[in-house]
Design a protein around this motif. Structure first.
Motif, PDB file in Angstrom:
ATOM      1  N   THR A 171     -83.869  45.695   2.219  1.00 29.87           N
ATOM      2  CA  THR A 171     -84.893  46.054   1.235  1.00 29.87           C
ATOM      3  C   THR A 171     -86.158  46.553   1.931  1.00 29.87           C
ATOM      4  OG1 THR A 171     -84.049  44.405  -0.333  1.00 29.87           O
ATOM      5  CG2 THR A 171     -86.282  45.214  -0.686  1.00 29.87           C
ATOM      6  N   ASN A 174     -85.607  49.982   3.727  1.00 29.84           N
ATOM      7  CA  ASN A 174     -85.605  51.126   2.812  1.00 29.84           C
ATOM      8  C   ASN A 174     -87.012  51.476   2.355  1.00 29.84           C
ATOM      9  OD1 ASN A 174     -82.863  51.194   3.038  1.00 29.84           O
ATOM     10  ND2 ASN A 174     -82.451  51.152   0.849  1.00 29.84           N
ATOM     11  N   ARG A 175     -87.847  50.476   2.130  1.00 29.23           N
ATOM     12  CA  ARG A 175     -89.217  50.751   1.704  1.00 29.23           C
ATOM     13  C   ARG A 175     -90.002  51.450   2.809  1.00 29.23           C
ATOM     14  NH1 ARG A 175     -90.375  44.875  -1.174  1.00 29.23           N
ATOM     15  NH2 ARG A 175     -89.251  45.309  -3.128  1.00 29.23           N
ATOM     16  N   TRP A 183     -81.710  54.746  -0.207  1.00 28.68           N
ATOM     17  CA  TRP A 183     -81.870  53.961  -1.423  1.00 28.68           C
ATOM     18  C   TRP A 183     -80.592  53.983  -2.255  1.00 28.68           C
ATOM     19  CZ3 TRP A 183     -84.887  50.204  -2.370  1.00 28.68           C
ATOM     20  CH2 TRP A 183     -86.195  50.170  -1.878  1.00 28.68           C
ATOM     21  N   VAL A 202     -83.012  54.433  -8.140  1.00 32.00           N
ATOM     22  CA  VAL A 202     -83.385  55.243  -6.980  1.00 32.00           C
ATOM     23  C   VAL A 202     -84.747  55.888  -7.209  1.00 32.00           C
ATOM     24  CG1 VAL A 202     -82.815  57.302  -5.622  1.00 32.00           C
ATOM     25  CG2 VAL A 202     -81.006  55.693  -6.270  1.00 32.00           C
ATOM     26  N   SER A 205     -87.508  53.311  -7.167  1.00 30.76           N
ATOM     27  CA  SER A 205     -87.764  52.806  -5.817  1.00 30.76           C
ATOM     28  C   SER A 205     -88.647  53.751  -5.024  1.00 30.76           C
ATOM     29  CB  SER A 205     -86.437  52.611  -5.070  1.00 30.76           C
ATOM     30  OG  SER A 205     -85.624  51.661  -5.718  1.00 30.76           O
TER      31      SER A 205
END
Length: 287
Positions: A171, A174-175, A183, A202, A205
């Motif tokens: 998590t 990906n950020r 994502w 997606v 996010s």
């Protein structure tokens, strides 16, 4: 720090418009006779999608983090037999609700949901919460148990067990990178929702800056203090939490029924809707 700095928001107007357009497409899988309403609270305006009728105690659905009410498309009709189902677009998540003040304490979250129930005219409800929505439901049960006829926790986030390290690491990774391909791969691994819902995840996010308090693991005394009838549904192959650990700690909840669904992951309601619908409707019939 200004108030606007701590509010969830889309990165720009174009992102918001694109998200809402795709959200409308995803909601086409819902029953078409749904009713939409907005409930004003101290923390902002909350959109609620309602379906069904009847005298049964209403069901209030609370979706997970970075999802929307669209995620309930395979469940709402089954749960609405003999009652109204209200799917709340959780304030502070990407969607159609509009925050105007931050919710920074667990009591704030309970105050917000209480105001939503009041606005809907719901005195007592069956709360059904998935993932982050499971934490919202459990938090509500601690603050206003008299307003709950029961609660169902579907793969509740951190309520029962800490997140798996691999889930937390992916998590954060990906950020940091923010790549669309990463994502999409991550969400296919972690949630296995319907394609239209996953594309919303997606987009949310990448284009939405969320400012909500994280879910909190409940201590033994808090779990023992959850006095409302409780159904806990866990996915046997969940990548989010250690399932047996979560199931064991769920036994600390008085009047709790715990079911681990074979072959299911984190997004139980989407992955195995018939199994989830059957278990919830049977549970509601007894409470």
């Amino acid at each position: 720090m200004t108030k606007t700095a701590v509010l969830s928001r889309f990165v720009d107007e174009g992102s918001r418009e694109e998200f809402l357009a795709r959200f409308g497409e995803a909601m086409s899988a819902w029953p078409q006779d749904r009713v939409e309403s907005d409930v004003d609270t101290r923390f902002g305006s909350t959109r609620v999608y309602s379906h069904g009728d009847g005298d049964g105690t209403p069901v209030v659905l609370l979706h997970g983090g970075n999802t929307t009410p669209a995620t309930w498309h395979a469940n709402v009709a089954a749960l609405a037999e003999g009652r109204v189902v209200h799917a709340v677009d959780v304030l502070g998540e990407p969607g159609t609700s509009t925050p105007t003040a931050p919710m920074i304490k667990s009591s704030d979250t309970a105050e917000w949901l209480t105001a939503v129930l009041d606005g809907l005219g719901v005195q007592r409800a069956h709360l059904v919460g998935a993932a982050y929505g499971g934490w919202i439901a459990a938090n509500q049960a601690l603050h206003t148990p008299d307003r709950l006829a029961s609660m169902t926790l579907i793969e509740p986030a951190r309520v029962l067990a800490e997140l798996r390290p691999i889930f937390a690491v992916r998590t954060v990774w990906n950020r940091v990178l923010g790549a669309e391909s990463l994502w999409r791969e991550y969400l296919e691994w972690s949630s296995r929702t319907a394609p239209a819902v996953r594309e919303l995840q997606v987009l949310g996010s990448m284009r939405f800056r969320k400012r909500l308090m994280p879910p909190r693991k409940l201590g033994k005394k808090q779990l023992a203090g959850l006095t409302v009838p409780t159904l806990v549904l866990l996915g046997a192959t969940s990548p989010v939490q250690r399932v047996q650990r979560a199931a064991g700690r769920a036994s600390l909840i008085p009047n709790a029924e715990v079911t681990v669904i074979p072959g299911a992951g984190h997004a139980l309601a989407a992955e195995q809707p018939e199994a989830v619908n059957t278990r919830i409707t049977d549970f509601l019939a007894r409470h």
